[in-house]
Design a protein around this motif. Structure first.
Motif, PDB file in Angstrom:
ATOM      1  N   GLY A 149       0.806  -1.220   0.000  1.00 53.48           N
ATOM      2  CA  GLY A 149       0.000   0.000   0.000  1.00 53.48           C
ATOM      3  C   GLY A 149       0.834   1.262   0.000  1.00 53.48           C
ATOM      4  N   GLN A 150       1.992   1.202   0.645  1.00 51.24           N
ATOM      5  CA  GLN A 150       2.868   2.384   0.645  1.00 51.24           C
ATOM      6  C   GLN A 150       3.342   2.709  -0.759  1.00 51.24           C
ATOM      7  OE1 GLN A 150       6.131   2.790   3.598  1.00 51.24           O
ATOM      8  NE2 GLN A 150       7.383   3.467   1.842  1.00 51.24           N
ATOM      9  N   PRO A 203      -6.001 -11.687  -4.556  1.00 47.43           N
ATOM     10  CA  PRO A 203      -6.031 -11.186  -3.171  1.00 47.43           C
ATOM     11  C   PRO A 203      -5.158  -9.943  -2.981  1.00 47.43           C
ATOM     12  CG  PRO A 203      -5.824 -13.562  -3.176  1.00 47.43           C
ATOM     13  CD  PRO A 203      -5.686 -13.114  -4.604  1.00 47.43           C
ATOM     14  N   LEU A 204      -4.202  -9.744  -3.886  1.00 44.90           N
ATOM     15  CA  LEU A 204      -3.343  -8.554  -3.816  1.00 44.90           C
ATOM     16  C   LEU A 204      -4.154  -7.270  -3.762  1.00 44.90           C
ATOM     17  CD1 LEU A 204      -0.248  -7.315  -4.806  1.00 44.90           C
ATOM     18  CD2 LEU A 204      -1.727  -6.821  -6.744  1.00 44.90           C
ATOM     19  N   GLN A 225      -6.519  -2.267   1.538  1.00 43.09           N
ATOM     20  CA  GLN A 225      -6.497  -2.165   3.004  1.00 43.09           C
ATOM     21  C   GLN A 225      -5.271  -1.376   3.475  1.00 43.09           C
ATOM     22  OE1 GLN A 225      -6.541  -6.337   3.931  1.00 43.09           O
ATOM     23  NE2 GLN A 225      -8.671  -6.543   3.191  1.00 43.09           N
ATOM     24  N   GLU A 226      -4.131  -1.696   2.887  1.00 41.49           N
ATOM     25  CA  GLU A 226      -2.893  -1.039   3.327  1.00 41.49           C
ATOM     26  C   GLU A 226      -2.906   0.444   2.992  1.00 41.49           C
ATOM     27  OE1 GLU A 226      -0.045  -5.037   2.921  1.00 41.49           O
ATOM     28  OE2 GLU A 226       0.161  -3.369   1.502  1.00 41.49           O
ATOM     29  N   LEU A 227      -3.433   0.786   1.809  1.00 42.21           N
ATOM     30  CA  LEU A 227      -3.511   2.209   1.440  1.00 42.21           C
ATOM     31  C   LEU A 227      -4.480   2.939   2.359  1.00 42.21           C
ATOM     32  CD1 LEU A 227      -2.881   4.630  -0.398  1.00 42.21           C
ATOM     33  CD2 LEU A 227      -4.699   3.814  -1.933  1.00 42.21           C
ATOM     34  N   ALA A 264      -5.633   6.752   6.704  1.00 41.12           N
ATOM     35  CA  ALA A 264      -6.249   7.016   8.014  1.00 41.12           C
ATOM     36  C   ALA A 264      -5.208   7.567   8.978  1.00 41.12           C
ATOM     37  CB  ALA A 264      -6.856   5.732   8.557  1.00 41.12           C
ATOM     38  N   THR A 265      -4.029   6.972   8.957  1.00 40.05           N
ATOM     39  CA  THR A 265      -2.950   7.432   9.864  1.00 40.05           C
ATOM     40  C   THR A 265      -2.598   8.893   9.591  1.00 40.05           C
ATOM     41  OG1 THR A 265      -2.069   5.187   9.884  1.00 40.05           O
ATOM     42  CG2 THR A 265      -0.566   6.951  10.568  1.00 40.05           C
ATOM     43  N   LYS A 266      -2.670   9.254   8.312  1.00 39.34           N
ATOM     44  CA  LYS A 266      -2.271  10.616   7.934  1.00 39.34           C
ATOM     45  C   LYS A 266      -3.446  11.594   7.963  1.00 39.34           C
ATOM     46  CE  LYS A 266       1.589   9.197   4.930  1.00 39.34           C
ATOM     47  NZ  LYS A 266       2.560  10.331   5.086  1.00 39.34           N
TER      48      LYS A 266
END
Ligand SMILES: O=C1NC(=O)NC(C(=O)O)N1
Length: 296
Positions: free
Chosen positions: A238-239, A264-265, A271-273, A278-280
């Motif tokens: 996601g990064q 599944p990727l 999800q990772e993005l 959300a963190t940012k």
């Protein structure tokens, strides 16, 4: 979405893509007629990516055009991309006339960057040819079309290719294709790992991300805002997706990693993005798209 060439050459592959959480899909680059491609071994997974010298094996344009026409009937609201990679200008024009005259209303991706057809230079590295092709194409083609470009490695080349592309009503530019003609060897057997082309092939995967991000950013800074950018190259998490978007990509394609992980990727990357956003404190991609900062 997937990158052209990876798990998209058969109707089964494409069915898997449309039933996945990918936002869109692109078909294997087509030639007018079915093509066997280069002899195997012609693709090898590497610790951090892949090397391939496939040579455009595909079932021919009609196979893929039939598929996307059926899909757009079933799912008129979904994006789909049809990739074409003629060996000659005439092949490209013939295929684009067929698409223009068809009911297809999705996106066409004109691949100017296959590095693996022996004896055929990549059009994307011949700026005169790029102009010749796009002038001939936009003489008649009115549907949404973009070009798949090879990586460039020189600031003057970014300037030159962008100046050419800005003259045409392109819907998008997809950057980058594999880094052409790398060489992977097996030191134990003292042999190249691929059979075609003396072992030379396009490199994909994590190791090419800095080159992909540079091309996305350089072209975003130079292309008309009406031309969207698809960022391709080096995405494994996601990064990496976040970094492509930060450089200005509007969409992201995944090649090598999708080849290994399968559909599944797309769930994992989404999800990772989302977690990074959300963190940012970002609630939309527009909050950060293209907003890479520099140190000056
Ligand atoms: O455009 C392409 N890029 C690649 O890395 N390989 C394929 C191929 O060889 O068919 N084509």
């Amino acid at each position: 979405m997937n990158a052209a060439g990876i798990r998209c050459a058969t109707t089964d592959d494409l069915d898997n893509l449309i039933t996945s959480n990918a936002g869109a899909y692109v078909t294997k680059s087509a030639t007018p007629d079915p093509r066997v491609g280069n002899p195997s071994p012609r693709m090898k997974g590497l610790p951090n990516g892949s090397i391939n010298a496939m040579g455009l094996p595909n079932h021919g344009l009609d196979y893929y055009l039939d598929y996307v026409l059926a899909d757009q009937k079933k799912r008129p609201d979904r994006m789909n991309f049809l990739s074409v990679a003629g060996i000659t200008l005439d092949d490209n024009l013939q295929m684009l006339h067929t698409i223009q005259d068809s009911a297809f209303n999705g996106f066409t991706e004109l691949n100017l960057s296959c590095p693996n057809v022996p004896g055929k230079p990549q059009v994307g590295y011949d700026f005169g040819r790029v102009q010749e092709v796009l002038t001939a194409v936009f003489d008649f083609f009115t549907k949404p079309l973009g070009v798949k470009l090879p990586p460039y490695f020189d600031m003057a080349h970014f300037d030159q290719i962008a100046a050419i592309l800005n003259r045409y009503p392109l819907a998008f530019v997809n950057t980058i294709n594999s880094v052409g003609n790398g060489l992977v060897i097996n030191a134990e057997t003292e042999t190249a790992v691929l059979k075609p082309k003396g072992g030379f092939g396009g490199i994909g995967g994590a190791s090419i991300k800095p080159i992909a991000l540079a091309n996305v950013r350089a072209l975003r800074l130079r292309l008309n805002p009406t031309i969207a950018i698809i960022g391709t190259g080096g995405v494994v998490n996601g990064q990496d997706v976040f970094e492509h978007l930060l450089c200005g990509a509007d969409m992201v394609q995944i090649g090598s990693k999708f080849g290994f992980e399968g559909t599944p990727l797309f769930d994992r990357l989404n999800q990772e993005l989302s977690a990074i956003m959300a963190t940012k404190g970002y609630t939309s991609i527009a909050d950060f798209k293209g907003k890479l900062k520099t140190l000056d």
